[in-house]
Write an enzyme that holds these catalytic residues in place. Structure first.
Site, PDB file in Angstrom:
ATOM      1  N   SER A  61       8.614  -0.269  -6.734  1.00  0.00           N
ATOM      2  CA  SER A  61       8.014  -0.318  -5.406  1.00  0.00           C
ATOM      3  C   SER A  61       9.078  -0.657  -4.354  1.00  0.00           C
ATOM      4  CB  SER A  61       6.903  -1.364  -5.379  1.00  0.00           C
ATOM      5  OG  SER A  61       6.315  -1.410  -4.110  1.00  0.00           O
ATOM      6  N   SER A 117       2.124  -0.150  -0.354  1.00  0.00           N
ATOM      7  CA  SER A 117       2.085  -1.606  -0.277  1.00  0.00           C
ATOM      8  C   SER A 117       3.076  -2.173  -1.289  1.00  0.00           C
ATOM      9  CB  SER A 117       0.667  -2.112  -0.541  1.00  0.00           C
ATOM     10  OG  SER A 117       0.577  -3.459  -0.120  1.00  0.00           O
ATOM     11  N   GLU A 118       3.717  -3.278  -0.918  1.00  0.00           N
ATOM     12  CA  GLU A 118       4.855  -3.802  -1.686  1.00  0.00           C
ATOM     13  C   GLU A 118       4.529  -4.072  -3.149  1.00  0.00           C
ATOM     14  OE1 GLU A 118       3.986  -4.534   1.479  1.00  0.00           O
ATOM     15  OE2 GLU A 118       5.269  -6.154   2.206  1.00  0.00           O
ATOM     16  N   ASN A 119       3.268  -4.407  -3.435  1.00  0.00           N
ATOM     17  CA  ASN A 119       2.916  -4.753  -4.809  1.00  0.00           C
ATOM     18  C   ASN A 119       2.656  -3.519  -5.672  1.00  0.00           C
ATOM     19  OD1 ASN A 119       0.625  -4.473  -3.139  1.00  0.00           O
ATOM     20  ND2 ASN A 119      -0.666  -5.471  -4.653  1.00  0.00           N
TER      21      ASN A 119
END
Lengths: 219, 225
Positions: free
Chosen positions: A95, A53-55
């Site tokens: 990320s 996930s991007e975070n």
């Protein structure tokens, strides 16, 4: 007159299930917000697919029960998630280095339009959108090794979404490799959209009537 | 003896001025240095450029800063939130918006922290994001030039800190925080826990104190659900 009712094809969960079938063990995968997120529910935990996930969450697991949510653990859609054994956290620049450096095997996004050259429009519906929100869509579309799109074949009002040229603001050029819709699975090839599979009861004529772009078959 | 721990917000905010660029950590409601933003509001500074992923969530922090009319420009990837403050200001022409793909934003901040003036990336090529920017081809792929994005101050939320400013972060509370810490002239940290120097396992320090100027202890607990 054509009185024969047309098959609706797969529903949204069946589309997610169909997409999940083609994700092999060992892939690192980012699923976009919305319909793509449901794909994870159809990848069994013993098939080790690692969700990103991007975070900065790598190795994301299923949604926790209400009473076991950790307020410090969310995904890019701001939903509470879990972390699998072997999972890890990184900061935002790392990320996105995973995304932009081509380290993700697959990203699945939703879209407004996909063109038969692989162009994708999925972040704004007008050139003059008041305050369009792009998030990580452009990074994911340009950076992942493969980009698949999961979306309804047409808009609610019947507007065509498999097009010869995108009319909405672009997210990335020539990025999409595969489209999963309620009507079937279509690869983006040098010739354009190629049928991989049609949903039960769906005919090629029906798909062609609901697409602006040409739809090819292997034969 | 080095001691970056400050005892009150007046010390934490010393030197903030009108027109500064503020790097603001956090993603969603996790890892948001909202107490520092409240203190920034208290100082009365205005005409700020704020770099943050979202356009404020909840009712505190960036949302309140914008509501007080202190933000001239917002640089962000996702100008949506669970309230309409930003959209109202934007429609009224009271705030400028620079929209940046999230990864390009993170990389521009990292570049600033690493002394890189600009870089080329394929993200955004052929889209509105590349309009007016230099595009060059590297290894057969078109890439767009993006500039570093430094801040005058960075506001960061940490989980643990020691008096040298070494930091850890909790779970997805890490997000933009350690990257932004590298990219500002003055990095100000609010931390849930203060620990003795030497108590943090050196192998687990996520942001070394070199990047940190001031630390204040704000044990507010968990982010809101």
């Amino acid at each position: 007159m054509d009185a024969k009712p047309q098959a609706k094809g797969w529903d949204r969960l069946q589309m997610a299930e169909r997409a999940a079938q083609d994700i092999p063990e060992g892939w690192y995968v980012n699923l976009g917000i919305g319909m793509p997120t449901a794909i994870a529910d159809y990848v069994p935990l013993d098939r080790e697919v690692i969700f990103h996930s991007e975070n900065g969450v790598l190795g994301m697991g299923p949604k926790p029960p209400e009473d076991q949510r950790d307020p410090w653990l969310i995904n890019a859609g701001k939903q509470h998630v879990t972390l699998r054994k072997g999972g890890s956290f990184v900061h935002h620049a790392d990320s996105f280095a995973m995304i932009r450096g081509g380290h993700l095997d697959l990203c699945v996004l939703g879209a407004f339009e996909v063109a038969d050259n692989g162009d994708i429009a999925n972040w704004a519906t007008s050139e003059n959108d008041a305050a369009p929100a792009v998030g990580g869509a452009m990074d994911l579309a340009a950076g992942a090794k493969r980009l698949w799109v999961i979306m309804d074949h047409t808009t609610k009002s019947g507007g065509k979404k498999l097009v010869r040229k995108c009319t909405y603001p672009l997210t990335a050029l020539g990025a999409v490799k595969r489209v999963i819709t309620n009507l079937g699975v279509f690869d983006v090839t040098d010739r354009g959209f190629m049928v991989v599979e049609l949903a039960p009861g769906v005919t090629l004529e029906q798909v062609r009537a609901q697409s602006d772009a040409e739809i090819h078959t292997q034969s | 003896m080095i001691n970056k721990i400050v005892q009150n917000m007046a010390e934490a905010m010393a030197g903030v001025k009108d027109g500064m660029t503020v790097l603001l950590g956090g993603f969603g409601l996790v890892g948001q240095p909202n107490n520092l933003v409240d203190a920034l509001i208290e100082t009365g500074v205005k005409d700020l450029t704020v770099v943050a992923n979202n356009a404020g969530g909840g009712t505190t922090g960036l949302t309140a800063l914008m509501e007080h009319g202190r933000v001239r420009k917002l640089v962000c990837s996702f100008p949506r939130s669970n309230n309409t403050i930003f959209e109202e200001l934007y429609r009224a022409g009271k705030i400028e918006l620079e929209i940046v793909p999230q990864g390009t934003m993170a990389e521009r901040i990292r570049a600033a922290g690493a002394g890189v003036g600009a870089f080329f990336t394929p993200t955004g090529v052929g889209t509105k994001m590349a309009e007016g920017k230099e595009v060059r081809e590297f290894n057969g792929r078109k890439m767009v030039m993006e500039y570093a994005l430094p801040g005058d101050i960075a506001l960061v939320e940490a989980w643990e800190a020691d008096r040298w400013g070494n930091l850890t972060f909790k779970l997805s509370g890490r997000n933009f925080n350690p990257v932004m810490a590298t990219a500002a002239k003055t990095t100000i940290v609010q931390t849930q826990h203060i620990v003795e120097l030497g108590a943090l396992d050196p192998q687990h320090i996520m942001c070394p104190g070199l990047y940190v100027d001031r630390v204040i202890h704000i044990p507010y607990g968990d982010p809101p659900f």
